[in-house]
Design a protein around this motif. Sequence first.
Motif, PDB file in Angstrom:
ATOM      1  N   TYR A 436       0.831  -1.217   0.000  1.00 24.96           N
ATOM      2  CA  TYR A 436       0.000   0.000   0.000  1.00 24.96           C
ATOM      3  C   TYR A 436       0.860   1.260   0.000  1.00 24.96           C
ATOM      4  O   TYR A 436       0.530   2.265  -0.650  1.00 24.96           O
ATOM      5  CB  TYR A 436      -0.918   0.022   1.222  1.00 24.96           C
ATOM      6  CG  TYR A 436      -2.016  -1.019   1.224  1.00 24.96           C
ATOM      7  CD1 TYR A 436      -2.447  -1.641   0.061  1.00 24.96           C
ATOM      8  CD2 TYR A 436      -2.638  -1.386   2.425  1.00 24.96           C
ATOM      9  CE1 TYR A 436      -3.461  -2.585   0.080  1.00 24.96           C
ATOM     10  CE2 TYR A 436      -3.649  -2.325   2.449  1.00 24.96           C
ATOM     11  CZ  TYR A 436      -4.053  -2.932   1.281  1.00 24.96           C
ATOM     12  OH  TYR A 436      -5.060  -3.872   1.300  1.00 24.96           O
ATOM     13  N   HIS A 514     -10.102   1.879   4.404  1.00 29.17           N
ATOM     14  CA  HIS A 514      -9.596   0.623   3.838  1.00 29.17           C
ATOM     15  C   HIS A 514     -10.643  -0.463   4.010  1.00 29.17           C
ATOM     16  O   HIS A 514     -11.249  -0.601   5.079  1.00 29.17           O
ATOM     17  CB  HIS A 514      -8.307   0.202   4.550  1.00 29.17           C
ATOM     18  CG  HIS A 514      -7.835  -1.178   4.166  1.00 29.17           C
ATOM     19  ND1 HIS A 514      -8.153  -2.302   4.906  1.00 29.17           N
ATOM     20  CD2 HIS A 514      -7.104  -1.612   3.110  1.00 29.17           C
ATOM     21  CE1 HIS A 514      -7.610  -3.369   4.334  1.00 29.17           C
ATOM     22  NE2 HIS A 514      -6.972  -2.970   3.245  1.00 29.17           N
ATOM     23  N   ILE A 546      -8.750   2.651  -0.080  1.00 30.26           N
ATOM     24  CA  ILE A 546      -8.112   1.440  -0.608  1.00 30.26           C
ATOM     25  C   ILE A 546      -9.163   0.345  -0.596  1.00 30.26           C
ATOM     26  O   ILE A 546      -9.636  -0.056   0.472  1.00 30.26           O
ATOM     27  CB  ILE A 546      -6.895   1.023   0.237  1.00 30.26           C
ATOM     28  CG1 ILE A 546      -5.854   2.134   0.280  1.00 30.26           C
ATOM     29  CG2 ILE A 546      -6.289  -0.266  -0.308  1.00 30.26           C
ATOM     30  CD1 ILE A 546      -4.651   1.819   1.193  1.00 30.26           C
TER      31      ILE A 546
END
Length: 598
Positions: A436, A514, A546
């Motif tokens: 990431y 996320h 994400i």
Amino acid sequence: MKHKDGKPITQPDKNRIVPMAIIFVVLCGFSFYMGGIFCSEKSRFAFIKSHESIEPPKGSSVASLQVKSTSFPECSSDYQDYTPCTDPRRWRKYGSYRLTLLERHCPPIFERKECLVPPPDGYKPPIRWPKSRDECWYRNVPYDWINKQKSNQHWLKKEGQKFLFPGGGTMFPNGVGEYVDLMRDLIPEMKDGSIRTAIDTGCGVASWGGDLLDRGILTVSLAPRDNHEAQVQFALERGIPAILGVISTQRLPFPSNSFDMAHCSRCLIPWTEFGGVYLLEIHRILRPGGFWVLSGPPINYERRWRGWNTTIEEQRSDYEKLQDLLTSLCFKMYNKKDDIAVWQKSPDNNCYDKLARDTYPPKCDDSLEPDSAWYTPLRSCIVVPDPKFKKSGLTSISKWPDRLHATPERISMFHGGSASSFKRDDSKWKKHVAHYKKLIPDLGTNKIRNVMDMNTVYGGLAAALTNDPVWVMNVVSSYATNTLPVVYDRGLIGTFHDWCEPFSTYPRTYDLLHLDGLFAAESHRCEMKYVLLEMDRILRPTGYAIIHESSYFVDATAAIAKGMRWGCRKEKAVDGNETEKILICQKKLWYSSNKSSR
């Protein structure tokens, strides 16, 4: 009768006239219907062409998605601080008894907003951590009520285009640092890593939780939504963990035996009323051997009662009632000085075993699950810790930071939970986070502070980020396996939530969201569109999302995200698995052009 050519003239059969007429009418109607079908099919064809058809993988039981390529409109500017489940516009529908109006009351599906919540005029990207702890942009949280009403207590003050946070509070107007220093003298466990997680009920602007961050203690600051003070919004703008909530008729969204310490600084909660249910809830979420700290009425009533609009006799009575209730819950006075009193929850079950059957409050029966905490009503009974977990109490659990990677004892509560699965999860998330950081260079810098892991298991993402200047709100689905006790046993924080509903926070409060397989797990219950609109509401402008999903859901998400003014790109998963993709999205900063209510 005959024709002129001599052929007989056949008289019409009167019995056949009616059926023929009916057939004629039916044929006309059918022709009209077919014309309508043709027209409607043209419209339907045009409608389908305006959608993107996302086909599922072969062999999948998931239905094909028809994702409309559309741009979501802006909400009106008076929705800039919209909190759907704690909306003051809906309070009149609910009673004020025990402040039930401040609890979660989510709008029905037909009242959900399908628009993008705008930032206030003049909004700027938040000041970066750690400077943000002491100041924020006025236009980001443009509310002067605290500044005007609490000016003598130094909660905050406005200077030019900024709010400054001197660290004051009702019980510590001269600064929170001095207040916490006294508290540490009373509780030595705050100095050696024994105490790691805390909850602050009635948090103000979260100065107490903010001060504790430098001392290695991670605090969930809790306050209800209100019309003026915006306490939780200030806390999150500063980069301090906080969540909207109130102890009223429902349990707080945390598992039992989780927090090492609970704190109330004149939070005005009537601890001894309604059968002591509020203090019983603190008892439930406090770890065995954990501490409850109270400053304000009725502590130090002998000196303070004159400023509390009451009599010394009333305050003495309140203090005695509180002491009696705490004793009945197996709390013991641990320490006391000036305005601060500290009680400790029983570190073992010996005290509970001695409680008589007819004592009040009684022990809860087996029908009430201790960790059930999503729309679970409060009950006036004592949740006794499970005696089989002997290493989860404060005196037995590993000290911070060792406890972060020590296998929690309570991992055995659910199927598949083991030391090996825990270690594998830790290793997996170290690899994911390293990946990431390559995809988002801002991750690991002070450009990203407030992070939410929307469907965690063991808190692996948060653990992998623990050395970065971030804090992570770990969310466990109320419909998933309850792994949140493991998250807290690691010294991390989190909450239960159902993503079919909005989250308990203000807009623009997270820098990074996320999710890992959330849509695959919940798409049968929750419409993706509403989950993504909620993500847009709570994500800060220029913030990131994400989204780690199958290629199927990544494509569907990208189509919807485009209509939310997000810029997205697809990336490969860390292990190169072609069936999974990572969607990296960034929310754009825009300002409202719509001034009318929607």
